[in-house]
Design an enzyme around this catalytic site. Structure first.
Site, PDB file in Angstrom:
ATOM      1  N   LYS A  11       0.849  -1.208   0.000  1.00 35.31           N
ATOM      2  CA  LYS A  11       0.000   0.000   0.000  1.00 35.31           C
ATOM      3  C   LYS A  11       0.883   1.257   0.000  1.00 35.31           C
ATOM      4  O   LYS A  11       1.992   1.229  -0.526  1.00 35.31           O
ATOM      5  CB  LYS A  11      -0.962  -0.034   1.190  1.00 35.31           C
ATOM      6  CG  LYS A  11      -1.760  -1.344   1.234  1.00 35.31           C
ATOM      7  CD  LYS A  11      -2.969  -1.295   2.112  1.00 35.31           C
ATOM      8  CE  LYS A  11      -3.676  -2.637   2.041  1.00 35.31           C
ATOM      9  NZ  LYS A  11      -4.932  -2.665   2.759  1.00 35.31           N
ATOM     10  N   HIS A  97      -8.553  -2.682  -6.504  1.00 37.50           N
ATOM     11  CA  HIS A  97      -8.555  -2.817  -5.036  1.00 37.50           C
ATOM     12  C   HIS A  97      -9.660  -1.932  -4.453  1.00 37.50           C
ATOM     13  O   HIS A  97      -9.909  -0.834  -4.947  1.00 37.50           O
ATOM     14  CB  HIS A  97      -7.188  -2.413  -4.473  1.00 37.50           C
ATOM     15  CG  HIS A  97      -7.015  -2.791  -3.041  1.00 37.50           C
ATOM     16  ND1 HIS A  97      -7.593  -2.071  -2.024  1.00 37.50           N
ATOM     17  CD2 HIS A  97      -6.377  -3.832  -2.459  1.00 37.50           C
ATOM     18  CE1 HIS A  97      -7.309  -2.658  -0.869  1.00 37.50           C
ATOM     19  NE2 HIS A  97      -6.563  -3.729  -1.103  1.00 37.50           N
ATOM     20  N   GLU A 169     -11.615 -10.154  -1.525  1.00 39.30           N
ATOM     21  CA  GLU A 169     -11.256  -9.326  -0.376  1.00 39.30           C
ATOM     22  C   GLU A 169     -12.525  -8.653   0.171  1.00 39.30           C
ATOM     23  O   GLU A 169     -12.920  -7.594  -0.334  1.00 39.30           O
ATOM     24  CB  GLU A 169     -10.258  -8.247  -0.787  1.00 39.30           C
ATOM     25  CG  GLU A 169      -8.920  -8.766  -1.238  1.00 39.30           C
ATOM     26  CD  GLU A 169      -7.795  -7.781  -0.924  1.00 39.30           C
ATOM     27  OE1 GLU A 169      -6.840  -8.169  -0.261  1.00 39.30           O
ATOM     28  OE2 GLU A 169      -7.903  -6.609  -1.328  1.00 39.30           O
TER      29      GLU A 169
HETATM   30  P1  PGA Z   1      -4.760  -6.495   5.081  1.00 33.39           P
HETATM   31  O1  PGA Z   1      -4.893  -5.880   3.595  1.00 33.39           O
HETATM   32  O2  PGA Z   1      -4.041  -7.811   4.944  1.00 33.39           O
HETATM   33  O3  PGA Z   1      -3.950  -5.479   5.833  1.00 33.39           O
HETATM   34  O4  PGA Z   1      -6.131  -6.657   5.622  1.00 33.39           O
HETATM   35  C1  PGA Z   1      -5.177  -6.685   2.489  1.00 33.39           C
HETATM   36  C2  PGA Z   1      -5.399  -5.823   1.269  1.00 33.39           C
HETATM   37  O5  PGA Z   1      -5.974  -4.732   1.377  1.00 33.39           O
HETATM   38  O6  PGA Z   1      -5.026  -6.205   0.153  1.00 33.39           O
END
Ligand code: PGA
Length: 253
Positions: A11, A97, A169
């Protein structure tokens, strides 16, 4: 399980110095067995891409990005060309995303164009789909997942030389500290698989598409997912920023 793929989504959390330090740590942890049994990918920010790629070049860890544009070249200020990225060693691109859908208003139509742009340049798209909490509470989760996959991929002919990753997700689980129940993930995987089978020949669906899970996965809970139908790996945010924990998941999957 198909060959697992574990993707670290860094990120906008690491500046270039911290990105380089994490890449150094991964280069030390990486070994040929883990990186041939699994596809291991990291997606740093654009400002760190080349630095990280240089550090990881002989490690077996592959390079990805967190977003991509659909045109190869032209007057598109601020956009990242899939062609240029491919030339720079990018193998995977996260597309659609939920943080981009929510913060930048990315629609399924935009996601569709980006998937095409990636495939046309030999980059494997990592299509992200998933419902918000409100959508789940209204009983719409299955429909949202099916629709997002279908709208992103309709009109694209995945050929046998191409690959695609679809990451389920659930938006409300990302960064929450607790993954979704594995049975719920499996239910979503089945819906995704169905959408893919409806679009493409069975051999392509079975051979060229991997379905993975993302949302609060860490070293304490990843094993619960390994035996699920259609499961082929993880997209990991927070836990991918800790080198040893990320590698524990890669070794244990
Ligand atoms: P996280 O993020 O593992 O911190 O929950 C996953 C993502 O947003 O791809």
């Amino acid at each position: 399980m198909k060959k697992p793929i574990i993707i670290g989504n860094w990120k906008m959390k690491l500046d270039y110095r911290r990105s380089m330090a994490l890449a150094q740590e991964l280069a030390t942890l990486a070994n040929p067995v883990d990186t041939s049994d699994n596809d291991v990918v990291v997606c740093p920010s654009h400002s760190s891409f080349l630095l990280v790629s240089e550090i990881l070049k002989n490690s077996g860890v592959q390079m990805g990005v967190q977003d991509i544009f659909w045109e190869d070249n032209g007057a598109f200020t601020g956009c990242e060309s899939p062609k240029f990225l491919s030339e720079a060693g990018c193998k995977y691109a996260i597309i659609g995303h939920s943080e981009r859908r929510q913060n930048l208003g990315e629609t399924d139509a935009v996601v569709h164009r980006k998937i095409k742009g990636a495939l046309d340049n030999g980059i494997v798209p990592v299509l992200c789909v998933g419902e918000t909490l409100a959508e789940r509470q209204q009983g719409m989760a299955d429909n949202i997942i099916f629709t997002q996959v279908t709208k992103a991929l309709s009109g694209i002919d995945l050929v046998s030389s191409e690959e695609l990753i679809i990451a389920y997700e659930p938006v409300w689980v990302i960064g929450s500290g607790r993954p979704i129940d594995p049975e719920e993930a499996e239910r979503a995987f089945r819906i995704i698989y169905q959408a893919v089978v409806d679009l493409w020949p069975l051999t392509i669906a079975q051979t060229n598409v991997r379905i993975i899970y993302g949302g609060s996965i860490d070293a304490s809970d990843f094993r619960d997912f390994s035996a699920l139908d259609h499961f082929s790996g993880f997209l990991i945010g927070g836990a991918s920023l800790k080198g040893e924990e990320f590698w524990e998941i890669i070794k244990g999957i």
